[in-house]
Write an enzyme that holds these catalytic residues in place. Structure first.
Site, PDB file in Angstrom:
ATOM      1  N   CYS A  94       0.854  -1.150   0.259  1.00 40.78           N
ATOM      2  CA  CYS A  94       0.210   0.008   0.328  1.00 40.78           C
ATOM      3  C   CYS A  94       0.403   1.332   0.005  1.00 40.78           C
ATOM      4  O   CYS A  94       2.126   1.503  -1.167  1.00 40.78           O
ATOM      5  CB  CYS A  94      -0.627   0.090   1.385  1.00 40.78           C
ATOM      6  SG  CYS A  94      -2.476   0.973   0.713  1.00 40.78           S
ATOM      7  N   ARG A 127     -11.690   6.613  -3.516  1.00 41.24           N
ATOM      8  CA  ARG A 127     -11.294   5.548  -2.774  1.00 41.24           C
ATOM      9  C   ARG A 127     -11.322   4.218  -4.099  1.00 41.24           C
ATOM     10  O   ARG A 127     -12.859   3.713  -4.215  1.00 41.24           O
ATOM     11  CB  ARG A 127     -11.293   5.450  -1.878  1.00 41.24           C
ATOM     12  CG  ARG A 127     -10.579   6.776  -0.708  1.00 41.24           C
ATOM     13  CD  ARG A 127     -10.809   6.523   0.319  1.00 41.24           C
ATOM     14  NE  ARG A 127      -9.726   5.415   0.675  1.00 41.24           N
ATOM     15  CZ  ARG A 127      -8.378   5.526   1.096  1.00 41.24           C
ATOM     16  NH1 ARG A 127      -7.972   7.470   0.851  1.00 41.24           N
ATOM     17  NH2 ARG A 127      -7.243   4.690   1.120  1.00 41.24           N
ATOM     18  N   HIS A 190      -4.135  -5.794   1.672  1.00 40.40           N
ATOM     19  CA  HIS A 190      -3.643  -6.133   3.035  1.00 40.40           C
ATOM     20  C   HIS A 190      -4.302  -6.642   3.204  1.00 40.40           C
ATOM     21  O   HIS A 190      -5.284  -7.233   3.053  1.00 40.40           O
ATOM     22  CB  HIS A 190      -3.157  -4.015   3.134  1.00 40.40           C
ATOM     23  CG  HIS A 190      -4.521  -3.761   2.742  1.00 40.40           C
ATOM     24  ND1 HIS A 190      -5.903  -3.581   3.410  1.00 40.40           N
ATOM     25  CD2 HIS A 190      -4.273  -2.456   1.996  1.00 40.40           C
ATOM     26  CE1 HIS A 190      -6.123  -2.588   3.427  1.00 40.40           C
ATOM     27  NE2 HIS A 190      -5.342  -1.670   2.272  1.00 40.40           N
TER      28      HIS A 190
END
Length: 241
Positions: A94, A127, A190
């Site tokens: 990330c 996002r 993640h």
């Protein structure tokens, strides 16, 4: 045999349970009778030595934390780049992934990256959030995880970590996710990454062992029944709707 794992800035870059990745690396070595030593480097530390480092791990954090970490990492830019070019093993997740590039352009400023990868990131609208499934050509297991990033990363001629079968990836409808460069695994996935993807974890460990011990051939198998069930559940849930 012993593998030394350097965990960079866990005090700032641990937004998504990245310490779980370190524990997975460590345990999968110990279960095979291979000694594992974890060294943490925090913002209170100034220097680190890569001469006896076998795996470097950089996790994810917010934009604010990334700016702090990048200022520190730029002091070690040459050292990190030489380590990677010498086939040093590095995993970045990330925010750590974004920091490996040339820059990360926000609305009102640009964060300078390490330039280890010839990539760049720009802030997008909204996002990219949700579960993601990849198909990789270097391991016999689909890679699963969770993505949550506002940046769109453009990887140019770099090889992606995998083809997106479900989810977004590096950018809107990019069709690809992450970067695989030498012994670098860089990704937005993640959750954490390695416990859900035992074969990817073993790929990283194998690269580290082969670099340190040229006579090393392959890892002994582990009973990964539970790990494979967890991985398969995500794959089946989102690919077989």
């Amino acid at each position: 045999m012993r593998i030394n794992i350097l965990h960079l800035y866990p005090d700032l870059l641990n937004l998504y349970g990245d310490k779980g990745n370190i524990e997975c690396l460590r345990k999968r070595l110990l279960w095979r009778g291979i000694d594992a030593r974890v060294i943490t480097h925090t913002c209170d530390d100034r220097d680190f030595d890569l001469s006896d480092t076998d795996i470097v791990f950089v996790g994810g954090g917010s934009d604010r934390e990334q700016k702090i970490v990048c200022t520190r990492l730029l002091e070690h830019k040459r050292q990190l780049k030489e380590y990677v070019e010498d086939n040093g093993v590095l995993t970045a997740v990330c925010g750590g992934y974004q920091l490996l590039g040339r820059y990360y352009k926000l609305e009102d400023e640009t964060i300078e990256g390490l330039g280890i990868l010839d990539i760049y990131t720009e802030q997008g609208k909204g996002r990219l959030i949700g579960n993601i499934v990849l198909e990789a050509d270097f391991i016999n297991q689909k890679i699963v995880g969770f993505e949550n990033h506002g940046g769109r990363t453009y990887i140019g001629s770099h090889k992606p970590l995998g083809k997106v079968l479900y989810g977004n990836g590096n950018a809107d409808n990019a069709g690809a996710e992450g970067v695989l460069y030498k012994n670098v695994v860089a990704t937005y996935l993640h959750g954490p990454l390695f416990p859900k993807n035992p074969k990817l974890c073993d790929y990283v460990l194998t690269n580290a062992l082969k670099r340190k011990y040229p006579e090393f051939k392959e890892l002994s198998p582990l009973d990964d029944e539970l790990e494979n069930i967890a991985n398969g559940y995500i794959v089946n849930r989102f690919l077989n709707k």
